[in-house]
Design a protein around this motif. Sequence first.
Motif, short mmCIF file in Angstrom:
data_model
loop_
_atom_site.label_atom_id
_atom_site.label_comp_id
_atom_site.label_asym_id
_atom_site.label_seq_id
_atom_site.Cartn_x
_atom_site.Cartn_y
_atom_site.Cartn_z
N SER A 27 -29.58 41.56 73.52
CA SER A 27 -29.62 40.84 72.24
C SER A 27 -31.09 40.70 71.71
O SER A 27 -31.20 40.29 70.62
CB SER A 27 -29.22 39.49 72.25
N LYS A 28 -32.13 41.30 72.16
CA LYS A 28 -33.42 41.33 71.59
C LYS A 28 -33.94 39.88 71.63
O LYS A 28 -34.85 39.70 70.90
CB LYS A 28 -33.41 42.15 70.50
N ASP A 29 -33.44 38.96 72.27
CA ASP A 29 -34.14 37.45 72.38
C ASP A 29 -35.14 37.49 73.48
O ASP A 29 -34.80 37.10 74.59
CB ASP A 29 -32.85 36.38 72.64
N TYR A 30 -36.48 38.25 73.30
CA TYR A 30 -37.10 38.32 74.41
C TYR A 30 -38.08 37.22 74.75
O TYR A 30 -38.29 37.15 75.91
CB TYR A 30 -38.28 39.47 73.96
N ASN A 31 -38.11 36.28 73.94
CA ASN A 31 -38.76 35.03 74.18
C ASN A 31 -37.79 34.28 75.55
O ASN A 31 -38.32 33.72 76.40
CB ASN A 31 -38.75 34.19 73.14
N LEU A 32 -36.57 34.39 75.14
CA LEU A 32 -35.68 33.60 76.19
C LEU A 32 -35.57 34.62 77.37
O LEU A 32 -35.65 33.83 78.65
CB LEU A 32 -34.11 33.66 75.64
N ALA A 33 -35.73 35.92 77.42
CA ALA A 33 -35.70 36.46 78.71
C ALA A 33 -36.96 36.46 79.28
O ALA A 33 -36.89 36.37 80.69
CB ALA A 33 -35.58 38.25 78.31
N SER A 34 -38.17 36.28 78.62
CA SER A 34 -39.31 35.83 79.19
C SER A 34 -39.28 34.49 79.98
O SER A 34 -39.71 34.28 81.31
CB SER A 34 -40.49 35.92 78.44
N ASP A 35 -38.74 33.53 79.35
CA ASP A 35 -38.45 32.20 79.96
C ASP A 35 -37.59 32.31 81.27
O ASP A 35 -38.05 31.63 82.31
CB ASP A 35 -37.94 31.13 79.12
N LEU A 36 -36.75 32.96 81.12
CA LEU A 36 -35.67 33.21 82.22
C LEU A 36 -36.39 34.00 83.48
O LEU A 36 -35.99 33.72 84.51
CB LEU A 36 -34.54 34.00 81.64
N GLN A 37 -37.26 34.94 83.00
CA GLN A 37 -37.99 35.59 84.21
C GLN A 37 -38.66 34.92 84.94
O GLN A 37 -38.73 34.83 86.09
CB GLN A 37 -38.52 36.72 83.52
N ILE A 38 -39.38 33.89 84.12
CA ILE A 38 -40.15 33.01 85.08
C ILE A 38 -39.38 32.20 85.92
O ILE A 38 -39.83 31.92 86.87
CB ILE A 38 -41.04 31.96 84.00
N GLU A 39 -38.39 31.64 85.46
CA GLU A 39 -37.35 30.89 86.38
C GLU A 39 -36.77 31.83 87.49
O GLU A 39 -36.76 31.11 88.56
CB GLU A 39 -36.18 30.13 85.71
N MET A 40 -36.42 32.94 87.21
CA MET A 40 -35.80 33.87 88.21
C MET A 40 -36.94 34.09 89.32
O MET A 40 -36.54 34.20 90.42
CB MET A 40 -35.32 34.92 87.62
N THR A 41 -38.15 34.39 88.97
CA THR A 41 -39.22 34.59 90.08
C THR A 41 -39.54 33.21 90.85
O THR A 41 -39.37 33.57 92.04
CB THR A 41 -40.58 35.04 89.33
N SER A 42 -39.24 32.40 90.26
CA SER A 42 -39.61 31.02 91.11
C SER A 42 -38.38 31.05 92.14
O SER A 42 -38.71 30.51 93.34
CB SER A 42 -39.57 29.75 90.08
N LYS A 43 -37.31 31.03 91.44
CA LYS A 43 -36.01 30.86 92.37
C LYS A 43 -35.86 32.03 93.47
O LYS A 43 -35.55 31.59 94.77
CB LYS A 43 -34.63 30.96 91.50
N MET A 44 -36.35 33.06 93.18
CA MET A 44 -36.36 34.18 94.20
C MET A 44 -37.21 34.11 95.45
O MET A 44 -36.92 34.10 96.51
CB MET A 44 -36.38 35.65 93.63
N SER A 45 -38.28 33.41 94.95
CA SER A 45 -39.41 33.06 95.96
C SER A 45 -38.90 31.90 96.73
O SER A 45 -39.11 31.95 98.14
CB SER A 45 -40.71 32.73 95.32
N GLU A 46 -38.27 30.89 96.19
CA GLU A 46 -37.74 29.96 97.12
C GLU A 46 -36.56 30.34 98.01
O GLU A 46 -36.39 29.96 99.18
CB GLU A 46 -37.17 29.04 96.04
N LEU A 47 -35.67 31.18 97.40
CA LEU A 47 -34.53 31.76 98.23
C LEU A 47 -35.10 32.36 99.41
O LEU A 47 -34.57 32.38 100.61
CB LEU A 47 -33.83 32.74 97.33
N LYS A 48 -36.09 33.41 99.53
CA LYS A 48 -36.64 34.11 100.59
C LYS A 48 -37.33 33.19 101.35
O LYS A 48 -37.13 33.23 102.54
CB LYS A 48 -37.63 35.19 99.88
N LYS A 49 -37.98 32.06 101.27
CA LYS A 49 -38.41 31.08 101.87
C LYS A 49 -37.40 30.25 102.85
O LYS A 49 -37.62 30.37 104.02
CB LYS A 49 -39.67 30.21 101.47
N LEU A 50 -36.40 30.11 102.05
CA LEU A 50 -35.30 29.36 102.66
C LEU A 50 -34.63 30.31 103.76
O LEU A 50 -34.36 29.42 104.98
CB LEU A 50 -34.30 28.69 101.68
#
Length: 640
Positions: A608-631
């Motif tokens: 939908s070209k809402d790039y600001n939202l995609a960028s914010d979600l990418q930051i959250e996704m990166t954090s969650k993926m790092s936490e998942l791998k450690k757990l």
Amino acid sequence: MLRSLNENILSNLLYYITKENNSPESLRKILNSHSEVQFVSLAGVDLGGQDTDERIPIDLFIEDIEQFLESGIQTDGSSVYLPGIATLNDAKVMIIPDKDVNWYVDYNFDNVNPGDSKPVGTLRIPCFLIHGNRNVGSRSILKNAISNLKSEVLNVLSKNDHTLEEIGVGSFDEINELVLTSATELEFWVNTPDDIIDEEQLSISQNLKEQYWKRTQGVVRTAMEKSIWLMGLYGFEPEMGHKEVGGVRHSIGVDREGHFMEQLEIDWKYSTALQAADNELFIKNLITDVFNVYGLEVTFNAKPIEGVAGSGEHTHIGVAAKLKSGRFVNLFSPKDMKSEYMTSIAYGSLMGILKNYEVINPFVTASNDALNRLKPGFEAPVCVVTSLGKSKDEPSRNRSILIGLIKDFENPLATRFELRAPNPHSNTYLLLAACYQAMVDGMNAVFAQKRSMKELEDELSKKYGEEGFYLETFREYRSEEDVFEYYSDEERSKLFGNPPRTVLENIKSCKSSIDKKEVLLKNDIFTEDTVNSYRATILQRWINELMGRIIPRNMEIVRECKKIPVTDDISDLDVVMWNKINGMRWFLMKDSMDKSSMFTRIKNALESKDYNLASDLQIEMTSKMSELKKLYSVYKKNQF
């Protein structure tokens, strides 16, 4: 194959043609005496850093050499990516040879002529890209930026006698020409194909310092030595090859001779700015080819493995004057190296880069991979800050800063800036051009103010909240401390600014920092069209990477985080941890009728070209993926 080729044959091949020998007469003579060169390739570089590569039979080139040198070849635009410039209804792009740099022969070591046992070579000619009578490629922008910086520096020297005194030159008339020099340091990872990456073992090896500058072994050693030897034949003047900090110990597999996963660095001598960028592009291909011949894969990604040191490409920037006597003088080195840190020209240049780094950074750090490297703790810079040295007689070797002053008291010609943020995929042409434009801005501010050396040092060393004549009030720009350890996260952000977290955040500065963008546009070095085309190139790459690589790769990681089969040895901790892990798996990847997963939300935002939202979600996704791998790592280790 390179392995079996006689070194006497290799030593007698044609490797380069200097700019002094690229007249039609000289070229015909050289090429007719080297039958191993069977093709010519005109290599233009688009704004994304991609170079063209085609095969023109050498006979056709020699037959019409004057026409090729003057007019080059035409493409419909599909071979280069210039969004907003080479459009579908106006796609014609000319690829015109550059006769002011050296040309190199690219050899295919897998294609050996049975008649003379020589590998087939292609003469690669660096070129400019022309669209509608405008220079639009990366090489053109750098060439124009070089001319602009030289002109501005000469103007400063002609009007400010004290600058001549600082560098030990009697009069402006002694100067014959200016020389802009640059060099890069190439780091890369090498491994045998299909190796399974053990991130934990790589991290442990790094912490134990098992690899850094240690002895290379086996086929890796052979490939590195062969690469350095060939670089010498090409005239690149290699200076060193060694192991870098990343890697695991060489080991012997059950069903093969051995496997490797190591980080290496190869360095070579500096050159003039445009030639240095051309050399780097060629050398990356040469190293890749040589290591592939020995069955090894090479990656120049900035951060190929999370939690382990990434690969940088520190870029060195210098400015010198060649006098009519033939002597060279470094414009960054004061006459008395221990009485001042650097010259007025150097102060202005360094402050220009620091103040305007928001619009330089998009050319330095242009991918998700590149941003992943710029994390605290891995000697990769996260703050816009410099170091000069704790005293004027003690050169700085602060490895935690963005850009540093490099000095050698025994060799004034070696004084330069080292920009530590670039990586092997940075577009060296554009990042140098952007730095040169910023240097002009800083120099002009310094000499318009007629400031003393003490005032320039005070300006660069100003504290947060102090008003300067050029640098921003609520920022600091110099630190002699380890910025990772000495400051808290909050202090770093306050003093040096918040670094971009995503590609979108980085490239937005080209649009939002209007005053600083004007620095790039001055004298039409960059134009609105080229800046917008570059932004569009990087934006599309970011979108494609997220959709086509990062999310699918993360989906595989989520799928691999499986519940361990229930046994009698299960503990209450296992149950609690699995529930937490599974909850994260659902949050990241599992859609339901009334709720979308994180991955789906990012895809929807991009579509939908809402790039600001995609960028914010990418930051959250990166954090969650790092936490998942450690757990999940902790969860697995608790199983018998």
